[in-house]
Design an enzyme around this catalytic site. Structure first.
Site, short mmCIF file in Angstrom:
data_model
loop_
_atom_site.label_atom_id
_atom_site.label_comp_id
_atom_site.label_asym_id
_atom_site.label_seq_id
_atom_site.Cartn_x
_atom_site.Cartn_y
_atom_site.Cartn_z
N GLY A 9 0.47 -1.26 0.05
CA GLY A 9 0.04 0.09 0.04
C GLY A 9 0.84 1.37 0.02
CG ASN A 10 4.81 0.74 1.31
OD1 ASN A 10 5.07 0.26 0.35
ND2 ASN A 10 5.08 0.15 2.38
CE LYS A 122 -4.49 -5.71 4.99
NZ LYS A 122 -2.88 -5.82 4.62
CE LYS A 206 0.93 -5.92 -0.96
NZ LYS A 206 1.20 -5.92 0.40
CE LYS A 264 4.95 -5.94 3.42
NZ LYS A 264 3.74 -5.66 3.97
#
Length: 311
Positions: A9-10, A122, A206, A264
């Site tokens: 998102g960054n 989240k 995601k 991640k």
């Protein structure tokens, strides 16, 4: 090679930035400049985060007096998939003249009884000081948790089981199309008691969806691109050390924050364990070097990775 890329998102909104459209489109253009060399040489599937955007639209919906109830999170997820997918689609088309590019709105299957629905983790939306976060939580019925030195809203994040439109994505990739899909982890859906799909209030991680998608598409590599150059051993201890080449077994022996690096690491280790292929975490601007094995944290079964050009 077939490469699945998960943009954090960054890549669209840096921490602390106001998520306005002009700024995000500029960040998308920068992201696509980094990704274009991969698309020129490889089959490319792009996923992306949407946490900041979901938070903004959810708050707008909550405050809209014309609505009898706010839009649910699955619908807001679809909105942000379309919005960000459009930006990426156009930027990729401009960067890759003559190449077919497709942006899709996707559903991701989850279990209706996933325990995540009872334990929201989240992060979505912007960061707040603790007092403001607690005020909003009381006003809107949110759950909030610390995110670094600030606070953010958290929502359920069930595990992805499958991207519903996987077969269509596979056919597009085989035809040479660059595909933008499964944005924000995909719209969370489950099958009801008569087998029909229904949306559910959640946001899927995601990176986890990218891992599932990469496996089902028989990808050769999964790249999770973020704003840090490496995964750090001993994170938060004051004795951090960059991890360059590693294995799933070694990574599982380290501790990582649930709200940031943890998902991640889970995504890349799971992909490598299930497929025997390569996954990596690193900087967006170094994606070409990451695929070549000269940057980022490279995860393989034996902690080595040959140059992509030799495969």
């Amino acid at each position: 090679m077939r490469v699945v890329v998960a943009l954090g998102g960054n890549a669209l909104v840096k921490r602390g930035e106001t998520p306005d459209a002009e700024l995000q489109r500029a960040n998308v253009d920068r992201a696509v400049r980094a990704l274009a060399p991969l698309a020129e040489k490889h089959e490319l599937i792009v996923t992306h985060g949407n946490g900041p955007q979901v938070g903004v639209l959810a708050l707008e919906s909550q405050n809209d007096a014309r609505l009898t109830r706010p839009y649910p999170l699955d619908t807001i997820g679809a909105e942000t998939q379309g919005m960000i997918g459009y930006w990426l689609l156009q930027a990729l088309q401009n960067a890759l003249p003559g190449r077919q590019v497709m942006a899709m709105v996707n559903q991701t299957l989850v279990s209706a009884v996933d325990p995540a629905f009872q334990n929201p983790t989240k992060f979505v939306g912007q960061v707040y000081e603790r007092e403001e976060a607690e005020r909003l939580a009381a006003e809107y019925g949110w759950t909030v948790r610390p995110d670094g030195d600030r606070w953010r809203r958290v929502v359920p994040s069930p595990k992805p089981q499958r991207v519903i439109e996987t077969r269509l994505i596979r056919e597009l990739v085989r035809a040479g199309t660059v595909v933008v899909c499964a944005g924000g982890g995909g719209i969370p859906v489950f099958r009801n008691d008569v087998g029909r799909l229904e949306g559910v209030e959640a946001v899927i991680d995601k990176d986890c969806t990218a891992s599932v998608l990469a496996e089902t598409l028989d990808a050769d590599a999964l790249l999770i691109l973020t704003d840090v150059p490496n995964v750090m051993r001993g994170y938060g201890t004051g004795r951090e050390e960059a991890i360059t080449h590693t294995t799933p077994f070694e990574l599982r022996g380290e501790a990582f924050p649930d709200g940031s690096m943890g998902p991640k690491v889970a995504a890349v280790t799971g992909f490598v364990e299930r497929t025997g292929d390569m996954a990596a975490i690193g900087l967006l601007d170094e994606c070409v070097e990451i695929l070549a094995g000269t940057a980022g944290t490279i995860v393989t079964p034996n902690a080595t990775w040959p140059l992509a050009s030799t495969l």
